[in-house]
Every structure is written in structure tokens, then in C-alpha cells.
Motif scaffolding. Structure first.
Motif, short mmCIF file in Angstrom:
data_model
loop_
_atom_site.label_atom_id
_atom_site.label_comp_id
_atom_site.label_asym_id
_atom_site.label_seq_id
_atom_site.Cartn_x
_atom_site.Cartn_y
_atom_site.Cartn_z
N SER A 6 0.83 -1.20 0.00
CA SER A 6 0.00 0.00 0.00
C SER A 6 0.87 1.25 0.00
CB SER A 6 -0.90 0.02 1.24
OG SER A 6 -1.53 1.28 1.38
N GLU A 31 -1.64 -1.14 -3.82
CA GLU A 31 -2.88 -0.52 -3.35
C GLU A 31 -2.61 0.97 -3.20
OE1 GLU A 31 -5.58 -1.67 0.39
OE2 GLU A 31 -3.96 -0.29 0.91
N ARG A 101 -11.70 0.14 -1.30
CA ARG A 101 -11.84 -0.10 0.14
C ARG A 101 -12.70 0.97 0.79
NH1 ARG A 101 -8.10 1.14 4.29
NH2 ARG A 101 -8.15 3.29 3.55
N GLN A 194 -5.03 -7.68 3.87
CA GLN A 194 -3.97 -6.76 4.25
C GLN A 194 -3.14 -7.38 5.37
OE1 GLN A 194 -5.85 -3.08 5.39
NE2 GLN A 194 -5.73 -2.22 3.35
N CYS A 233 -1.65 -7.95 0.62
CA CYS A 233 -1.18 -6.56 0.46
C CYS A 233 -0.58 -6.08 1.77
CB CYS A 233 -2.34 -5.66 0.04
SG CYS A 233 -1.87 -3.92 -0.14
#
Length: 266
Positions: A6, A31, A101, A194, A233
Motif C-alpha cells: 500500500s 494498493e 476499500r 492486508q 497486500c
């Protein structure tokens, strides 16, 4: 499983540099934090959107998703929340991201039942637009709904294929849920996972993967055992912890650690 990181870990970094980091360190995707502090957010125009999409495509790196900040369970009128989600979905479509998200964000002035109903109503409406955009909205295990069981109450009521779940392993752990329990709750809805690491429930300063207390090996083992082949991620919260080690210095070792976990669980 494919690996991403991310941009929360590289605050404000220009897109060409983000793409270079991913390609250099062997990550399949990124991300993007969709906030005005960042290069890609709903306020940018068509040319900037096209440039971002082209930069990722040229490098063979995927835009995994947009990390938005809409709060679907928050008290108040639906219209502003739905408008925020719609803007995120338009941006995701334009940059080629399959996921957006959103957070729960239920307020303390609501009952849990009211928060669930609000979130389900908004997600149900937004999911129709998401389907037209070719994007899935993912409710993250976070804040008022930290566990898979919490998210399931909402998603089960929505019942739309374009509304799914994002499993944040820190929040489910803080909520006292075991990885197998989380997977069982979220598996019909799971968009991606995540991963991160921290020192303790009291000290959430981001750490290199594998050096903290979060059950990453157990999470990967559960996913592998069930044949799940989506994305992991790495969300390294550098934006909120300025003293944390810069993420670029850790990306290579982080990818290697996740690779080891995948190999050991195969």
C-alpha cells in the motif's frame, strides 16, 4: 497468491517512483491510498488518471485497489456517503483497479443493529453502481466492525457480488478472532487480505513483516489450506508513524518473508 503493498507506506510518493519500487522488489501490484495528500485521488482529472494507469501498465504492475475513506456505517444522511463511494468507483474504473476499500465507521450514538443496517443499505445501493463500473467495494475489518463476524453481519444482509470484504489481519487479531474463524466468516466475500506487523496491542508502530506479534503464518496457512489464491497486500502505516523505518528499505525482505510463508504453507 499475488503480493502488493500500500502507498500508505510511502506517503506522497510520485506514481513513477511507486511503480519502480514495485517492479524492482518483485511485487505484482500496489494498493493506492486515495486521499488528497496522494497523487491519485478522486479530485484528479482524466489526463492524470490516464497517466497513472499507463505507468502501471507499462511496468506490468497492477493497481490492486483504491484505499478510500468512506464510512458506510456512519450516522447521518446516505447521500454524501454514496457520492463519496461513487467518486471512488469512477476513479477505480479509470485507473484499472478492481477494488475500492471502505471503512465501517459506525458511531457510538448508534446501536450495533443500526450501524449494521445503515452499512448494508448503503453498500447495497453502491454495489449496483459498482457492478456497472466493473469494480467491487470491499468493507474492511476496522474500527466499529473489526472482526470477520462483524463484517459478515453487514455483508450477509447486502447479498450482492459487488460488495465484499477486506481482511485486515491486525484488526481481527485485536478483536480476538482466530484466523480460521475470520476466514470462515469472510471466505464467500473475500476480496484481498492486508498483512502487517506490530509489536503489541499497545504499540502499533509498523514493523518489518515477521518481527512482531501478528499471526501472519497462521493467516497464510489458512488461506493456502483452503486454496485461496488472491492478493496479500502489505499495509505499512508509515503515514501515521513518521519514526518508522522507511518502507523502501524493507520491501525486499518483506517480499521474501511472504514468499517463505507461502512456500511453507504449500
Amino acid at each position: 497468491m499475488k503480493l502488493a503493498f500500500s502507498t500508505l507506506g510511502v506517503p506522497g510518493l510520485p506514481i513513477p517512483d511507486v511503480v519502480h519500487l514495485a517492479a524492482t522488489h518483485g511485487y505484482h501490484g500496489v494498493e493506492l491510498r486515495a486521499h488528497p495528500d496522494e497523487p491519485v485521488h478522486p479530485g484528479i482529472g482524466p489526463a492524470e488518471r490516464a497517466d497513472a494507469a499507463a505507468a502501471f501498465k507499462a511496468a506490468g504492475v497492477e493497481v490492486l485497489g483504491l484505499a478510500g475513506y468512506a464510512h458506510v456505517a456512519a450516522p447521518g444522511d446516505d447521500a454524501p456517503v454514496l457520492a463519496e463511494i461513487r467518486d471512488l468507483l469512477d476513479l477505480a474504473r479509470d485507473v484499472g483497479a478492481p477494488f475500492v476499500r471502505v471503512f465501517p465507521g459506525g458511531g457510538t450514538e448508534q446501536s450495533p443493529e443500526e450501524a449494521d443496517a445503515t452499512a448494508a443499505r448503503r453498500l447495497g445501493t453502491a454495489a449496483e453502481y459498482a457492478a456497472d463500473a466493473g469494480v467491487r467495494i470491499l468493507l474492511e475489518t476496522h474500527d466499529s466492525h473489526p472482526t470477520g463476524a462483524d463484517a459478515l453481519r453487514v455483508l450477509g444482509a447486502v447479498g450482492h457480488r459487488n460488495a465484499g470484504a477486506l481482511w485486515d489481519v491486525m484488526h481481527t487479531w485485536l478483536g480476538g478472532e482466530q484466523p480460521q474463524e475470520t476466514y470462515a466468516a469472510l471466505s464467500p466475500y473475500l476480496g484481498y487480505v492486508q498483512v502487517k506487523d506490530i509489536a503489541s496491542a499497545e504499540d502499533k508502530t509498523p514493523l518489518p513483516l515477521g518481527s512482531g506479534v501478528l499471526p501472519l503464518a497462521e493467516c497464510v496457512e489458512v488461506l493456502s489450506r483452503h486454496g485461496w489464491d488472491g492478493w496479500l497486500c502489505w499495509e505499512y502505516e508509515k503515514r501515521w508513524y513518521e519514526s518508522a523505518t522507511p518502507l523502501p528499505e524493507l520491501l525486499g525482505a518483506g517480499r521474501e518473508h511472504l514468499g517463505r510463508l507461502l512456500n511453507e504453507s504449500a
